[in-house]
Design an enzyme around this catalytic site. Structure first.
Site, PDB file in Angstrom:
ATOM      1  N   ARG A 177       0.812  -1.218   0.000  1.00 29.21           N
ATOM      2  CA  ARG A 177       0.000   0.000   0.000  1.00 29.21           C
ATOM      3  C   ARG A 177       0.846   1.269   0.000  1.00 29.21           C
ATOM      4  O   ARG A 177       0.525   2.252   0.646  1.00 29.21           O
ATOM      5  CB  ARG A 177      -0.976   0.008   1.185  1.00 29.21           C
ATOM      6  CG  ARG A 177      -1.931  -1.185   1.201  1.00 29.21           C
ATOM      7  CD  ARG A 177      -2.805  -1.227  -0.056  1.00 29.21           C
ATOM      8  NE  ARG A 177      -3.699  -2.368  -0.025  1.00 29.21           N
ATOM      9  CZ  ARG A 177      -3.463  -3.537  -0.644  1.00 29.21           C
ATOM     10  NH1 ARG A 177      -2.344  -3.677  -1.348  1.00 29.21           N
ATOM     11  NH2 ARG A 177      -4.329  -4.524  -0.591  1.00 29.21           N
ATOM     12  N   SER A 227     -11.951  -2.343   1.731  1.00 37.55           N
ATOM     13  CA  SER A 227     -11.294  -2.601   3.015  1.00 37.55           C
ATOM     14  C   SER A 227     -10.940  -1.268   3.660  1.00 37.55           C
ATOM     15  O   SER A 227     -10.220  -0.462   3.075  1.00 37.55           O
ATOM     16  CB  SER A 227     -10.031  -3.431   2.813  1.00 37.55           C
ATOM     17  OG  SER A 227     -10.348  -4.703   2.298  1.00 37.55           O
ATOM     18  N   GLU A 297      -7.019   2.589   5.393  1.00 40.73           N
ATOM     19  CA  GLU A 297      -6.547   2.480   4.010  1.00 40.73           C
ATOM     20  C   GLU A 297      -7.226   3.547   3.159  1.00 40.73           C
ATOM     21  O   GLU A 297      -6.700   3.973   2.138  1.00 40.73           O
ATOM     22  CB  GLU A 297      -6.878   1.089   3.477  1.00 40.73           C
ATOM     23  CG  GLU A 297      -6.241   0.740   2.154  1.00 40.73           C
ATOM     24  CD  GLU A 297      -6.369  -0.727   1.820  1.00 40.73           C
ATOM     25  OE1 GLU A 297      -7.061  -1.055   0.841  1.00 40.73           O
ATOM     26  OE2 GLU A 297      -5.788  -1.546   2.554  1.00 40.73           O
TER      27      GLU A 297
END
Length: 304
Positions: A177, A227, A297
């Site tokens: 990420r 998510s 996220e």
């Protein structure tokens, strides 16, 4: 009050009327379906417009934000002061032998579908990721044991000097990420993926399998940003949240999904404030019970 609408005329030299909106509702441009208005929303159709828009913003001290299709963004209820440049209309996909070059606004599911039609394997993992190519490179998106770093060859980006440069895979510095694009604030214009020839039936079967798994396990019937939390080292966010007894935890119209605890969803006309309250409570409880920090996220923009 629209603080920056007075600058709209600066953009009319490079945009059509329909590509400039004042007080655009960001709730209509992000998957969470929440958030207040942005002063000016620009929807460019090419990289030159993006470059010129950024130059105008910098020259006039106008704050600006660049987004894709809004799949991984939460806009606060007070909205965004300044300019949002939405790249969803820059979305061409070109196939040449075993390589696919896709512009930043192209949806990952469309790139995956194009690869399948051409019997190219390697991009099946992205068939259900709701984001666009630009965002996927920005955060090295992944799912089902695949990620962008496995297949990307290079990306064209706009750097801090409004120059378009090409970065190869190593220069993109892709990790979990994260990427050099994220670190340096670059803007992805396009990416080239190197795939392999495969058996079309097997590729289609894999896509169907992943689509079924996603539909069975994820709360796709409600607005969300996918998510909500990054995976903490040594753990799975959804498992921690479930073990903390937080499935179904609700604030206003937002809650932790009963179907998958890793998702915070907008179940009943929630607000950004509701979503943020759920996120905060989840973070506090998981930290309290397991000593693990959860980091969102989702990218949070705007003001309360």
């Amino acid at each position: 009050m629209n603080q920056f609408g007075k600058y709209k005329d600066l953009f009319y030299g490079i945009y059509k009327d329909k590509e400039i909106q004042l007080d655009a509702k960001m709730s209509e441009h992000i998957y969470f379906k929440v958030g207040g208005p942005v002063d000016i929303l620009l929807t460019p159709s090419n990289a030159e417009q993006v470059k010129k828009s950024i130059s105008i913003c910098k020259e006039n001290n106008i704050p600006f934000y660049v987004i894709g299709n809004g799949s991984n963004i939460l806009v606060r209820d007070g909205g965004i002061r300044g300019v949002v440049i939405e790249l969803s209309n820059i979305n061409d996909i070109v196939v040449k032998e075993n390589k696919i070059t896709a512009e930043c606004g192209a949806l990952l599911k469309d790139v995956s579908s194009t690869a399948a039609k051409e019997s190219l394997t390697g991009f099946e993992f992205a068939c259900g990721i709701p984001g666009s190519v630009g965002g996927a490179v920005f955060m090295n998106a992944g799912a089902y044991d695949g990620e962008v770093s496995f297949v990307i060859e290079s990306a064209e980006v706009i750097n801090e000097n409004q120059e378009i440069i090409t970065l190869n895979k190593d220069e993109l510095d892709l990790g979990y990420r994260q990427s050099v694009v994220m670190q340096k604030g670059y803007i992805v214009i396009s990416a080239t993926f190197a795939l392999k020839k495969g058996d079309k039936e097997k590729i289609d079967n894999r896509i169907n399998e992943l689509t079924t798994r996603r539909e069975d396990r994820q709360p796709l019937e409600y607005p969300s940003a996918g998510s909500t939390f990054k995976r903490p080292e040594g753990h799975f966010a959804g498992k921690l949240i479930q073990d903390a007894g937080l499935k179904g935890f609700t604030v206003g119209g937002a809650c932790v999904s009963e179907k998958h605890a890793g998702f915070v969803i907008n179940k009943n006309n929630g607000t950004a404030k509701d979503v943020l309250a759920v996120i905060k409570h989840v973070q506090e409880e998981v930290k309290k019970q397991f000593g693990v920090d959860l980091h969102p996220e989702v990218r949070i923009l705007g003001e309360d």
